[in-house]
Design a protein around this motif. Structure first.
Motif, PDB file in Angstrom:
ATOM      1  N   ARG A  67      12.761   1.365  -3.049  1.00  0.00           N
ATOM      2  CA  ARG A  67      11.722   0.927  -1.906  1.00  0.00           C
ATOM      3  C   ARG A  67      10.717   2.069  -1.308  1.00  0.00           C
ATOM      4  O   ARG A  67      11.512   3.228  -1.159  1.00  0.00           O
ATOM      5  CB  ARG A  67      12.526   0.191  -0.855  1.00  0.00           C
ATOM      6  CG  ARG A  67      12.035  -0.297   0.386  1.00  0.00           C
ATOM      7  CD  ARG A  67      12.699  -0.707   1.534  1.00  0.00           C
ATOM      8  NE  ARG A  67      13.355  -2.012   1.013  1.00  0.00           N
ATOM      9  CZ  ARG A  67      13.118  -3.230   1.196  1.00  0.00           C
ATOM     10  NH1 ARG A  67      11.909  -3.369   1.964  1.00  0.00           N
ATOM     11  NH2 ARG A  67      13.863  -4.170   0.822  1.00  0.00           N
ATOM     12  N   ASP A  70       5.426   0.711   0.866  1.00  0.00           N
ATOM     13  CA  ASP A  70       4.822  -0.674   0.547  1.00  0.00           C
ATOM     14  C   ASP A  70       5.650  -1.689   0.060  1.00  0.00           C
ATOM     15  O   ASP A  70       5.112  -2.804  -0.073  1.00  0.00           O
ATOM     16  CB  ASP A  70       4.183  -0.147  -0.785  1.00  0.00           C
ATOM     17  CG  ASP A  70       2.890   0.867  -0.535  1.00  0.00           C
ATOM     18  OD1 ASP A  70       2.297   0.701   0.589  1.00  0.00           O
ATOM     19  OD2 ASP A  70       2.600   1.477  -1.342  1.00  0.00           O
ATOM     20  N   GLY A  71       7.065  -1.616   0.064  1.00  0.00           N
ATOM     21  CA  GLY A  71       8.208  -2.719  -0.011  1.00  0.00           C
ATOM     22  C   GLY A  71       9.026  -2.507  -1.170  1.00  0.00           C
ATOM     23  O   GLY A  71       8.860  -1.155  -1.763  1.00  0.00           O
ATOM     24  N   PRO A  72       9.749  -3.152  -1.601  1.00  0.00           N
ATOM     25  CA  PRO A  72      10.737  -2.932  -2.805  1.00  0.00           C
ATOM     26  C   PRO A  72      10.277  -3.090  -4.295  1.00  0.00           C
ATOM     27  O   PRO A  72       9.189  -3.770  -4.312  1.00  0.00           O
ATOM     28  CB  PRO A  72      11.755  -4.089  -2.570  1.00  0.00           C
ATOM     29  CG  PRO A  72      10.911  -5.434  -2.009  1.00  0.00           C
ATOM     30  CD  PRO A  72       9.821  -4.566  -1.227  1.00  0.00           C
TER      31      PRO A  72
END
Length: 385
Positions: A67, A70-72
């Motif tokens: 992660r 920008d997210g996982p």
């Protein structure tokens, strides 16, 4: 309303080859282009695969949950652990033989190829898997962390074989600028002729005791004895035939099993298992490409003759596309000569004759005999008939 903070991930331990998350993380960040990436979890699954090379300690599929802002993201890799050959030999191999085999097998060659300029010399449509990280040790071991290629489920076709052959021809010419890899007997082919054939298979095939074994007395197998004896006497002439074509860099084991076809990006091959990458006669990579499935037992021997001529022509086209002209008939003779050196005398279950006689062994001997007969029946191509 308040939210609970995300719990801190548990530390990940026990990665293949003694690799640590801290050691792997910089490679993951470079590979993804995400410098703020952090690892949350790692799941390891052993690859169900028949490992025939003693220098391959293990193959493990690894899913990394990571992660950043920008997210996982889930990253999928294969960890390939390399080791000295003596560590991967069966325990019944006596110490002198272990040391001889260990001296003949350059166990680091695959890591050396990945560290070289080879990836940049491959033609469009053919590539190596991305190398994410290399972990040295412990001892004489190296772990290669490679991209795990998601594969298409489509069966191999004759067109796949032709396209692969053309790309292998182009790659051989484009790689001529690479430094020559130094290995025992100068090449894997030379090593094979001197030791696998001359030092092992041919003496066994010449011994009456070998042919008294129940597996070797089967009609399909026993019928090969005279032809194999004739072939053994012609090995020097077959090696000389290979001298009629230029020597070029080769992958050495470019079977369909090692030419991965990605589900994304159709038309591209990802070539893996570079542990036999040494110079070889032009056309040598056509041999595992065309014979590999039948040799492994995943296709009938009868598929080989129908693919051979087209694959040789496509390989010649690949050479010509990079400026090297080699007559197709000369290439065909070299490919058949290489197949006759590589397969018939070593494909029968000679290494299993000291064990119990089982139905599986007998069935395997019959299957191998059919493959050997097919290869032997290609000999007229050497005289152009």
């Amino acid at each position: 309303m308040t939210t609970s903070p995300r719990p801190a991930p548990s530390p990940v331990t026990g990665l293949p080859g003694g690799t640590t998350v801290a050691g792997l993380l910089p490679g993951l960040r470079r590979w993804t282009g995400r410098p703020g990436l952090g690892v949350e979890d790692v799941a390891c699954t052993p690859v169900r695969h028949r490992i025939s090379a003693p220098t391959t300690r293990a193959l493990t599929r690894v899913a990394v949950t990571a992660r950043d802002a920008d997210g996982p993201v889930t990253l999928r890799l294969v960890a390939k652990e390399l080791q000295r050959a003596r560590e991967g030999l069966p325990p019944e191999v006596p110490p002198p033989a272990r040391e001889l085999i260990d001296s003949l097998v350059p166990w680091r060659i695959e890591a050396d190829v990945y560290a070289s300029a080879t990836a940049g010399h491959l033609p469009p449509g053919l590539r190596m898997p991305d190398l994410v990280h290399v972990a040295e040790g412990p001892g004489d071991r190296v772990t290669l962390w490679l991209e795990d290629v998601a594969l298409t489920g489509e069966p191999w076709t004759a067109d796949d074989v032709r396209r692969a052959a053309r790309l292998l021809g182009r790659a051989a010419v484009r790689r001529r600028c690479e430094p020559r890899l130094v290995v025992p007997a100068d090449s894997f082919l030379g090593n094979y002729v001197a030791h696998r054939l001359g030092g092992h298979a041919l003496p066994l095939l010449a011994a009456d005791d070998t042919w008294s074994h129940p597996a070797m007395r089967l009609a399909e197998v026993a019928a090969l004895r005279t032809d194999l004896a004739d072939l053994a006497g012609r090995v020097p002439a077959l090696v000389a035939e290979l001298g009629s074509v230029p020597e070029l860099p080769a992958h050495g084991d470019a079977t369909p099993m090692n030419l991965l076809r990605p589900a994304a990006g159709p038309g591209t091959f990802v070539l893996v298992d570079w542990g036999t990458s040494t110079p070889a006669p032009a056309g040598f990579d056509v041999v595992p490409l065309v014979f590999g499935r039948a040799e492994e037992g995943s296709a009938a021997p009868g598929e080989v003759p129908g693919l051979l001529d087209a694959a040789v022509r496509a390989y010649a086209e690949g050479l010509a596309a990079e400026g090297l002209e080699v007559p197709v008939d000369r290439l065909l003779r070299a490919v058949v000569a290489a197949a006759l050196i590589r397969y018939p005398c070593t494909s029968l279950p000679l290494d299993h004759l000291g064990g119990p006689v089982t139905d599986e062994l007998l069935a395997h001997a019959v299957e191998r005999a059919a493959f050997v007969r097919m290869v032997l029946d290609l000999q007229p191509a050497l005289s152009g008939r």
